[in-house]
Design a protein around this motif. Structure first.
Motif, short mmCIF file in Angstrom:
data_model
loop_
_atom_site.label_atom_id
_atom_site.label_comp_id
_atom_site.label_asym_id
_atom_site.label_seq_id
_atom_site.Cartn_x
_atom_site.Cartn_y
_atom_site.Cartn_z
N ALA A 29 0.83 -1.20 0.00
CA ALA A 29 0.00 0.00 0.00
C ALA A 29 0.87 1.25 0.00
O ALA A 29 0.56 2.24 -0.67
N ARG A 30 1.96 1.21 0.74
CA ARG A 30 2.88 2.35 0.75
C ARG A 30 3.47 2.57 -0.65
O ARG A 30 3.61 3.70 -1.12
N GLU A 31 3.86 1.47 -1.29
CA GLU A 31 4.45 1.57 -2.63
C GLU A 31 3.45 2.16 -3.61
O GLU A 31 3.79 3.02 -4.44
N ILE A 32 2.21 1.72 -3.53
CA ILE A 32 1.15 2.26 -4.38
C ILE A 32 0.94 3.73 -4.08
O ILE A 32 0.80 4.57 -4.99
N PHE A 33 0.92 4.07 -2.81
CA PHE A 33 0.73 5.45 -2.36
C PHE A 33 1.77 6.38 -2.98
O PHE A 33 1.44 7.43 -3.56
N VAL A 34 3.03 6.00 -2.87
CA VAL A 34 4.11 6.85 -3.38
C VAL A 34 4.04 6.97 -4.90
O VAL A 34 4.21 8.06 -5.46
N ALA A 35 3.77 5.86 -5.59
CA ALA A 35 3.69 5.90 -7.05
C ALA A 35 2.55 6.81 -7.51
O ALA A 35 2.71 7.60 -8.45
N ALA A 36 1.40 6.72 -6.84
CA ALA A 36 0.25 7.56 -7.20
C ALA A 36 0.50 9.02 -6.85
O ALA A 36 0.09 9.92 -7.58
N LYS A 37 1.18 9.24 -5.74
CA LYS A 37 1.48 10.61 -5.31
C LYS A 37 2.38 11.31 -6.32
O LYS A 37 2.20 12.49 -6.64
N GLU A 38 3.35 10.56 -6.86
CA GLU A 38 4.32 11.15 -7.77
C GLU A 38 3.83 11.25 -9.21
O GLU A 38 4.18 12.19 -9.92
N GLY A 39 3.01 10.28 -9.64
CA GLY A 39 2.65 10.24 -11.05
C GLY A 39 1.17 10.25 -11.36
O GLY A 39 0.77 10.08 -12.51
N GLY A 40 0.31 10.44 -10.33
CA GLY A 40 -1.12 10.45 -10.57
C GLY A 40 -1.76 9.11 -10.31
O GLY A 40 -1.10 8.07 -10.27
N GLY A 41 -3.09 9.13 -10.13
CA GLY A 41 -3.81 7.95 -9.69
C GLY A 41 -4.35 7.04 -10.78
O GLY A 41 -5.06 6.08 -10.48
N ASP A 42 -4.00 7.30 -12.05
CA ASP A 42 -4.47 6.47 -13.15
C ASP A 42 -3.37 5.49 -13.56
O ASP A 42 -2.36 5.91 -14.15
N PRO A 43 -3.53 4.20 -13.29
CA PRO A 43 -2.48 3.23 -13.64
C PRO A 43 -2.16 3.20 -15.13
O PRO A 43 -1.02 2.88 -15.51
N GLU A 44 -3.13 3.53 -15.98
CA GLU A 44 -2.88 3.50 -17.42
C GLU A 44 -1.94 4.61 -17.85
O GLU A 44 -1.25 4.50 -18.87
N MET A 45 -1.90 5.68 -17.07
CA MET A 45 -1.06 6.83 -17.40
C MET A 45 0.19 6.90 -16.52
O MET A 45 1.04 7.77 -16.71
N ASN A 46 0.31 6.01 -15.57
CA ASN A 46 1.40 6.03 -14.60
C ASN A 46 2.02 4.63 -14.53
O ASN A 46 1.54 3.77 -13.79
N PRO A 47 3.11 4.38 -15.29
CA PRO A 47 3.72 3.04 -15.31
C PRO A 47 4.17 2.54 -13.94
O PRO A 47 4.04 1.36 -13.65
N SER A 48 4.68 3.44 -13.10
CA SER A 48 5.12 3.02 -11.77
C SER A 48 3.95 2.53 -10.93
O SER A 48 4.05 1.54 -10.20
#
Length: 250
Positions: A29-48
């Motif tokens: 959950a932390r890893e998801i949190f940081v990835a979404a924080k840095e690159g946005g909450g749309d997985p299709e637009m945020n590879p991380s």
């Protein structure tokens, strides 16, 4: 990548111990949190974020946990701020160790990581002291039992997808990519119907450090201590241990 099986044996031991699912889910959950924080909450637009979500789903993390972590990061729910850091040092016998953390209190985490090293005859070093010994690679594992495919046929598909290398053993096909091409290779193989036991970008040692039984035991204790730390996300090392020693100790 010769000798990677030594690394994988340790990883399998790690995965077996990760049955503490609540702790695992929290780290994901932390890893998801940081990835979404840095690159946005749309997985299709945020590879991380897409990679973090895929990793979580592969570990059967509930969708509601995944959605909650993304919402916290994008401001829909209150959440704390995490900082990503990497510590480098040497375990017993001089084995190289890298520790990736996500923390909301870097002073606390630094003290705990340092204590883990000191307690097990290791020591923390400066940034860069061991990272040059590792290569960052995309890593995909396909189980042989899950797919009726000949090795040569899969090799051609892997090459066409843009992967760098493939290794085989009795149980799996192991595929390596450059980090930049990982998502594209994964996508192309998924489109061909393949599923993955493991799909991640990780750090792989260029060489391994052989240790005797006593040093191996201390090294495994160091790994266990670090894994029990809620702030620690990933541990990379170049331990080479005798298979009989590992079986005896585990």
């Amino acid at each position: 990548m010769a000798g990677h099986s030594k690394w994988k044996n340790i990883q399998r031991r790690k995965n077996a111990q990760d049955a503490k699912r609540g702790k695992v889910f929290m780290k994901m959950a932390r890893e998801i949190f940081v990835a979404a924080k840095e690159g946005g909450g749309d997985p299709e637009m945020n590879p991380s974020l897409r990679l973090a979500v895929d990793k979580a789903k592969a570990s059967n993390m509930p969708n509601e946990n995944i959605d909650r972590a993304i919402k916290k990061a994008t401001g829909d729910l209150d959440g704390v701020s995490y900082e990503e850091m990497t510590y480098e040092g040497y375990g017993p016998g001089g084995a190289a160790v890298m520790v990736k953390v996500l923390t909301d209190n870097k002073n606390r985490t630094a003290a705990e990581v340092r204590h883990a090293f000191n307690k097990n005859d290791g020591n923390l070093g400066e940034n860069g002291c061991v990272s040059y010994m590792f290569d960052r690679k995309g890593y995909l594992v396909i189980e042989r039992s899950a797919h009726d495919v000949e090795e040569d046929d899969l090799m051609l598909e892997v090459i066409e997808a843009g992967a760098e290398e493939m290794e085989t053993n009795e149980e799996t096909f192991e595929i390596y990519t450059e980090p930049e091409s990982f998502s594209e290779v994964k996508k192309k193989l998924e489109q061909s119907g393949y599923t993955f036991e493991t799909a991640e970008i990780s750090m792989f040692p260029q060489t391994y450090t052989p240790l005797g039984e006593k040093e191996t035991e201390k090294m495994l204790n160091l790994i266990d201590t670090l894994e029990d730390n809620d702030d620690v996300q990933d541990i990379y090392h170049n331990l080479e241990a005798d298979e009989e020693v590992l079986e005896k100790l585990t």
